[in-house]
Design a protein around this motif. Structure first.
Motif, short mmCIF file in Angstrom:
data_model
loop_
_atom_site.label_atom_id
_atom_site.label_comp_id
_atom_site.label_asym_id
_atom_site.label_seq_id
_atom_site.Cartn_x
_atom_site.Cartn_y
_atom_site.Cartn_z
N LEU A 51 25.99 43.88 39.92
CA LEU A 51 27.19 43.63 39.12
C LEU A 51 27.80 42.28 39.47
O LEU A 51 28.23 41.53 38.58
N SER A 52 27.85 41.95 40.76
CA SER A 52 28.45 40.67 41.17
C SER A 52 27.69 39.48 40.57
O SER A 52 28.29 38.45 40.28
N LYS A 60 35.11 40.57 40.37
CA LYS A 60 36.35 40.03 40.96
C LYS A 60 37.52 41.00 40.72
O LYS A 60 38.35 41.19 41.61
N VAL A 61 37.56 41.62 39.57
CA VAL A 61 38.59 42.63 39.28
C VAL A 61 38.48 43.81 40.26
O VAL A 61 39.49 44.31 40.77
N THR A 64 39.77 42.69 43.69
CA THR A 64 41.24 42.62 43.67
C THR A 64 41.84 44.02 43.71
O THR A 64 42.78 44.27 44.47
N ALA A 65 41.30 44.93 42.91
CA ALA A 65 41.81 46.31 42.89
C ALA A 65 41.66 46.96 44.25
O ALA A 65 42.57 47.64 44.74
N SER A 66 40.53 46.74 44.89
CA SER A 66 40.29 47.32 46.21
C SER A 66 41.29 46.77 47.23
O SER A 66 41.87 47.53 48.03
N ASN A 67 41.53 45.48 47.20
CA ASN A 67 42.50 44.87 48.13
C ASN A 67 43.92 45.37 47.85
O ASN A 67 44.69 45.62 48.78
#
Length: 114
Positions: A51-52, A60-61, A64-67
């Motif tokens: 996916l990356s 990247k979304v 960000t969501a994980s962080n």
């Protein structure tokens, strides 16, 4: 009892702050980032790596969501730790002077204020 850096006469949070925190914790946005983290946990590392490469913007979304969810979870843990500590202080069967002395000793040892 020595003068404690902890104010035992006042609540930790006011009603408006509690309501704002509760609204944020129960918002759909928090649920979405939690589900995103769970979805990520259901994927293999190979799938995530693919996916990356295939869709870096979506990846990247996810990052960000994980962080964001990690920060939210850390804040919740801090609330739970503080609530447990305040309950220990308020326990009518416990010794508040002993608990405060222990906290002051630990904070001095770590070189920070309580």
């Amino acid at each position: 009892m020595s003068k404690s850096p902890i104010n035992i006469d006042q609540p930790e949070l006011d009603t408006q702050t509690i309501e704002r925190m509760e609204k944020g914790a129960s918002s759909n946005g928090v649920g979405q980032i939690r589900r995103t983290c769970l979805l990520t946990m259901g994927k293999s590392l190979e799938d995530l790596n693919s996916l990356s490469k295939r869709d870096p913007e979506t990846f990247k979304v996810l990052v960000t969501a994980s962080n964001d969810f990690r920060a939210h979870a850390k804040a919740l843990l801090e609330v739970a730790d503080t609530a447990a500590f305040r309950l220990a202080l308020a326990d009518e069967h416990g010794d508040m002077d002993e608990v405060l002395a222990s906290v002051e000793k630990k904070t001095r040892k770590k070189g920070r204020k309580a």
